[in-house]
Write an enzyme that holds these catalytic residues in place. Structure first.
Site, PDB file in Angstrom:
ATOM      1  N   ASP A  24       0.854  -1.193   0.000  1.00  0.00           N
ATOM      2  CA  ASP A  24       0.000   0.000   0.000  1.00  0.00           C
ATOM      3  C   ASP A  24       0.890   1.245   0.000  1.00  0.00           C
ATOM      4  O   ASP A  24       1.548   1.535   0.991  1.00  0.00           O
ATOM      5  CB  ASP A  24      -0.894  -0.065   1.254  1.00  0.00           C
ATOM      6  CG  ASP A  24      -1.635   1.242   1.507  1.00  0.00           C
ATOM      7  OD1 ASP A  24      -1.761   2.049   0.570  1.00  0.00           O
ATOM      8  OD2 ASP A  24      -2.101   1.426   2.654  1.00  0.00           O
ATOM      9  N   ASN A  26      -0.074   4.471  -0.429  1.00  0.00           N
ATOM     10  CA  ASN A  26      -0.650   5.762  -0.021  1.00  0.00           C
ATOM     11  C   ASN A  26      -1.384   5.716   1.317  1.00  0.00           C
ATOM     12  O   ASN A  26      -2.153   6.626   1.640  1.00  0.00           O
ATOM     13  CB  ASN A  26      -1.568   6.308  -1.124  1.00  0.00           C
ATOM     14  CG  ASN A  26      -2.713   5.343  -1.429  1.00  0.00           C
ATOM     15  OD1 ASN A  26      -2.790   4.275  -0.837  1.00  0.00           O
ATOM     16  ND2 ASN A  26      -3.585   5.721  -2.338  1.00  0.00           N
ATOM     17  N   ASP A  28      -3.870   3.992   2.545  1.00  0.00           N
ATOM     18  CA  ASP A  28      -5.326   3.843   2.680  1.00  0.00           C
ATOM     19  C   ASP A  28      -5.713   2.415   3.085  1.00  0.00           C
ATOM     20  O   ASP A  28      -6.896   2.072   3.106  1.00  0.00           O
ATOM     21  CB  ASP A  28      -6.059   4.263   1.395  1.00  0.00           C
ATOM     22  CG  ASP A  28      -5.704   3.393   0.197  1.00  0.00           C
ATOM     23  OD1 ASP A  28      -4.867   2.467   0.351  1.00  0.00           O
ATOM     24  OD2 ASP A  28      -6.260   3.611  -0.891  1.00  0.00           O
ATOM     25  N   ASP A  32      -1.732  -1.279  -3.876  1.00  0.00           N
ATOM     26  CA  ASP A  32      -1.975  -0.571  -5.140  1.00  0.00           C
ATOM     27  C   ASP A  32      -0.806  -0.784  -6.095  1.00  0.00           C
ATOM     28  O   ASP A  32       0.206  -1.397  -5.738  1.00  0.00           O
ATOM     29  CB  ASP A  32      -2.220   0.922  -4.872  1.00  0.00           C
ATOM     30  CG  ASP A  32      -1.190   1.498  -3.912  1.00  0.00           C
ATOM     31  OD1 ASP A  32       0.008   1.212  -4.099  1.00  0.00           O
ATOM     32  OD2 ASP A  32      -1.577   2.206  -2.949  1.00  0.00           O
ATOM     33  N   GLU A 267      -7.431 -20.298 -16.519  1.00  0.00           N
ATOM     34  CA  GLU A 267      -7.954 -20.930 -15.307  1.00  0.00           C
ATOM     35  C   GLU A 267      -8.898 -22.037 -15.766  1.00  0.00           C
ATOM     36  O   GLU A 267     -10.063 -21.800 -16.047  1.00  0.00           O
ATOM     37  CB  GLU A 267      -8.712 -19.931 -14.427  1.00  0.00           C
ATOM     38  CG  GLU A 267      -9.084 -20.569 -13.085  1.00  0.00           C
ATOM     39  CD  GLU A 267     -10.261 -19.896 -12.379  1.00  0.00           C
ATOM     40  OE1 GLU A 267     -10.489 -20.238 -11.207  1.00  0.00           O
ATOM     41  OE2 GLU A 267     -10.951 -19.060 -12.978  1.00  0.00           O
ATOM     42  N   HIS A 328      -5.515 -17.284  -5.175  1.00  0.00           N
ATOM     43  CA  HIS A 328      -6.395 -16.472  -4.340  1.00  0.00           C
ATOM     44  C   HIS A 328      -7.736 -17.148  -4.040  1.00  0.00           C
ATOM     45  O   HIS A 328      -8.579 -16.542  -3.386  1.00  0.00           O
ATOM     46  CB  HIS A 328      -6.634 -15.139  -5.045  1.00  0.00           C
ATOM     47  CG  HIS A 328      -7.314 -15.316  -6.380  1.00  0.00           C
ATOM     48  ND1 HIS A 328      -6.689 -15.917  -7.447  1.00  0.00           N
ATOM     49  CD2 HIS A 328      -8.563 -15.031  -6.790  1.00  0.00           C
ATOM     50  CE1 HIS A 328      -7.527 -15.982  -8.461  1.00  0.00           C
ATOM     51  NE2 HIS A 328      -8.674 -15.449  -8.094  1.00  0.00           N
TER      52      HIS A 328
HETATM   53  C1  GLC Z   1     -12.423 -17.301 -10.815  1.00  0.00           C
HETATM   54  C2  GLC Z   1     -11.629 -16.384  -9.921  1.00  0.00           C
HETATM   55  C3  GLC Z   1     -12.384 -16.183  -8.650  1.00  0.00           C
HETATM   56  C4  GLC Z   1     -13.683 -15.517  -9.006  1.00  0.00           C
HETATM   57  C5  GLC Z   1     -14.459 -16.338 -10.028  1.00  0.00           C
HETATM   58  C6  GLC Z   1     -15.567 -15.556 -10.632  1.00  0.00           C
HETATM   59  O1  GLC Z   1     -12.576 -18.548 -10.272  1.00  0.00           O
HETATM   60  O2  GLC Z   1     -10.363 -16.909  -9.714  1.00  0.00           O
HETATM   61  O3  GLC Z   1     -11.673 -15.427  -7.715  1.00  0.00           O
HETATM   62  O4  GLC Z   1     -14.467 -15.353  -7.856  1.00  0.00           O
HETATM   63  O5  GLC Z   1     -13.642 -16.714 -11.112  1.00  0.00           O
HETATM   64  O6  GLC Z   1     -15.059 -14.550 -11.456  1.00  0.00           O
END
Ligand code: GLC
Length: 534
Positions: A24, A26, A28, A32, A267, A328
């Site tokens: 971060d 700035n 907040d 970023d 993905e 993530h």
């Molecule tokens: C993918 C992303 C995930 C998101 C989902 C809907 O699986 O990695 O984080 O919530 O798509 O876009």
């Protein structure tokens, strides 16, 4: 770069950055783009070849960037287009390439296209989304379920039709049968390729095309992967349509029209190796298809080996594997696989960085960063809110711990970050970089060895027979052996002559082997065998 323009990404290691949680600049409390730029030296020091940033495009953040309201703008809290340009340039100065996240399956419900589409049945953009008539009893057009729970359809009262959303109602699915949608995305790809990005990670790429007749999905059977059974439905009509390959080939043509060619990393959230392999096409679809079989596998030698060997056997000639231990959307591997045991986490890191193919690290992996406990009052993930306390994605999205000082080097002291800090006094970059025994030192040395040993970048995989059930060992190329003892008991491989280059038990680095490679519980070692030079 050598003559082969694909060498950098095939042999390289990528690092995934969740921009809100990296740095971060700035004060907040939200990471970023200038923050990322300010931390590129860490990534150069680590030795990564590329970064992938989770969405940086404009979004109301119903699903943290995965609900896009403008595909060619930058989310103000993250920065500006100039910041992206600067990031690309600053990364390039360090031989690091940048991948951005493309979300073609759905937009935000606030995207002007959807606002227009839902305005009337006659809207010129009506057909840009997937609309369906209610059944005679008023229920949704079919049985498709949202990946986030509940039906995948929401009724638009004003126009009397349902719209499809494979995820949140705030994420309406685009209609990829519509040629204008395809053309619009060609332009979006070019917009970012022209700015100099190296490629895209493509969100739920297997899902973009839907069955034209909107047929019901069939139920799962006992043979299906546990993840599919959990959903209860085989995704054969709202995802994984054969026609998706036409779309991917079209994108690949755009990517290949650039010099150097841009790359597409998908993905591909699918659960068998044959389907995964299909996304490579005949070398004319994805460059890399993420492997969720590995991600969802138990951390046991036979299970991991089965996934790896099954994948290698399935990938067509010209295809190239890619491995990752986290992202993530899943719990961090030091928690998920290693249960908090640093020895296991070290072995897992060695595995990901020495399998044949490209490797992706998730920010914090290099520290062995565990999941952070996020109390209910701090949940930000819509899935986490829906499934509390069973499941959620906030624990793996918390701020990167850069230092043991207040603010963790992530933000200014005293600022509360958007998601709570983990235990940054215990696990942080600054302390680990000073410690040659630390996970970050192991990670950097593994990347260094990968760079130094062509075997580890290009060498074919060949399993090494082992008697111990927890032992998984493989040869890479002519002279490199990786051995992982994924068990609580010691293990050994006979007749090994060579040099331990890196062990997860660092005191052994440089040890000569004359006969047997003995491994302590949960030890991993890379051995350079005696023999003629490479
Ligand atoms: C993918 C992303 C995930 C998101 C989902 C809907 O699986 O990695 O984080 O919530 O798509 O876009």
């Amino acid at each position: 770069m050598g003559a082969d323009p694909s060498a950098w990404w095939k042999e390289g290691v990528f690092y995934q950055i969740y921009p809100r949680s990296f740095a971060d600049s700035n004060g907040d409390g939200v990471g970023d783009l200038p923050g990322v730029i300010g931390r590129l030296d860490h990534l150069a020091w680590l030795g990564v070849d590329g970064i992938w940033l989770n969405p940086t495009t404009v979004s109301p953040d119903a699903d943290w960037g995965y609900d896009v309201a403008d595909y060619v703008g930058v989310q103000p809290v993250l920065g500006t287009l100039d910041d992206i340009d600067e990031l690309i340039a600053e990364a390039a100065r360090r031989q690091i390439r940048v991948l951005l996240d493309l979300v073609p399956n759905h937009t935000s419900s606030e995207h002007p296209w959807f606002v227009e589409s839902r305005s009337s049945r006659d809207s010129p953009k009506r057909d840009w989304y997937v609309w369906g008539d209610p059944k005679s009893d008023g229920s949704p057009p079919n049985n498709w379920l949202s990946g986030f729970g509940g039906p995948a359809w929401t009724l638009d009262e004003a126009t009397g039709q349902y719209y499809l959303h494979n995820f949140l109602p705030e994420q309406p699915d685009l209609n990829w049968w519509n040629e204008e949608v395809r053309e619009e995305f060609d332009r979006i790809l070019r917009f970012w390729f022209d700015r100099g990005i190296a490629g895209f990670r493509i969100d739920v790429v297997h899902m973009v095309v839907k069955d034209r007749q909107l047929r019901d999905n069939p139920p799962t059977t006992d043979e299906d992967h546990w993840f599919e059974r959990f959903r209860g439905q085989r995704q054969v009509h709202n995802a994984n349509r054969p026609e998706v390959h036409d779309v991917i080939r079209r994108w690949r043509e755009v990517a290949e029209s650039y010099d150097p060619p841009r790359i597409l990393v998908g993905e591909t959230h699918v659960f068998d190796a044959a389907t995964l392999a299909s996304f490579y096409g005949k070398g004319d679809e994805l460059n890399l298809a993420f492997n969720f079989l590995l991600l969802h596998a138990d951390f046991h030698a036979p299970a991991l080996r089965e996934v790896v060997e099954g994948t290698l056997a399935a990938i067509p000639p010209g295809g190239w594997p890619v491995w990752t231990a986290g992202n993530h959307d899943v719990y961090r591997f030091p928690s998920r696989w290693a249960g908090g045991d640093p020895l296991k986490a070290r072995a897992a890191l060695m595995m990901v960085l020495t399998l044949p193919g490209t490797a992706f690290l998730y920010y914090g992996d290099e520290l062995g960063m565990p999941d952070t406990v996020v109390p209910e009052s701090r949940i930000e993930d819509p899935v986490g809110r829906a499934y509390f306390p069973v499941y959620g994605r906030d624990p793996e999205r918390t701020p990167m711990p850069w230092s043991p000082q207040p603010g963790a080097g992530f933000t200014e002291p005293g600022v509360e970050p958007w998601l709570p800090f983990g235990d940054y006094e215990r696990c942080n970059v600054e302390d680990q970089r000073r410690d040659p025994e630390s996970m970050v030192s192991l990670c950097r040395d593994l990347l260094g060895l990968r760079n130094a040993f062509p075997d580890l970048r290009q060498g074919a995989y060949e399993v090494v027979a082992a008697d111990d059930a927890g032992l998984w060992a493989w040869r890479r190329g002519e002279r490199t052996v990786v051995a992982l003892n994924l068990a609580d008991t010691p293990a050994a491989i006979d007749d090994v002559r060579g040099l331990v280059r890196i062990s997860t038990h660092r005191a052994r680095d440089g040890e000569r082997l004359e006969g047997a490679l003995r491994l302590a519980p949960w030890e991993g070692a890379i051995v350079w065998l005696d023999g003629p030079g490479p």
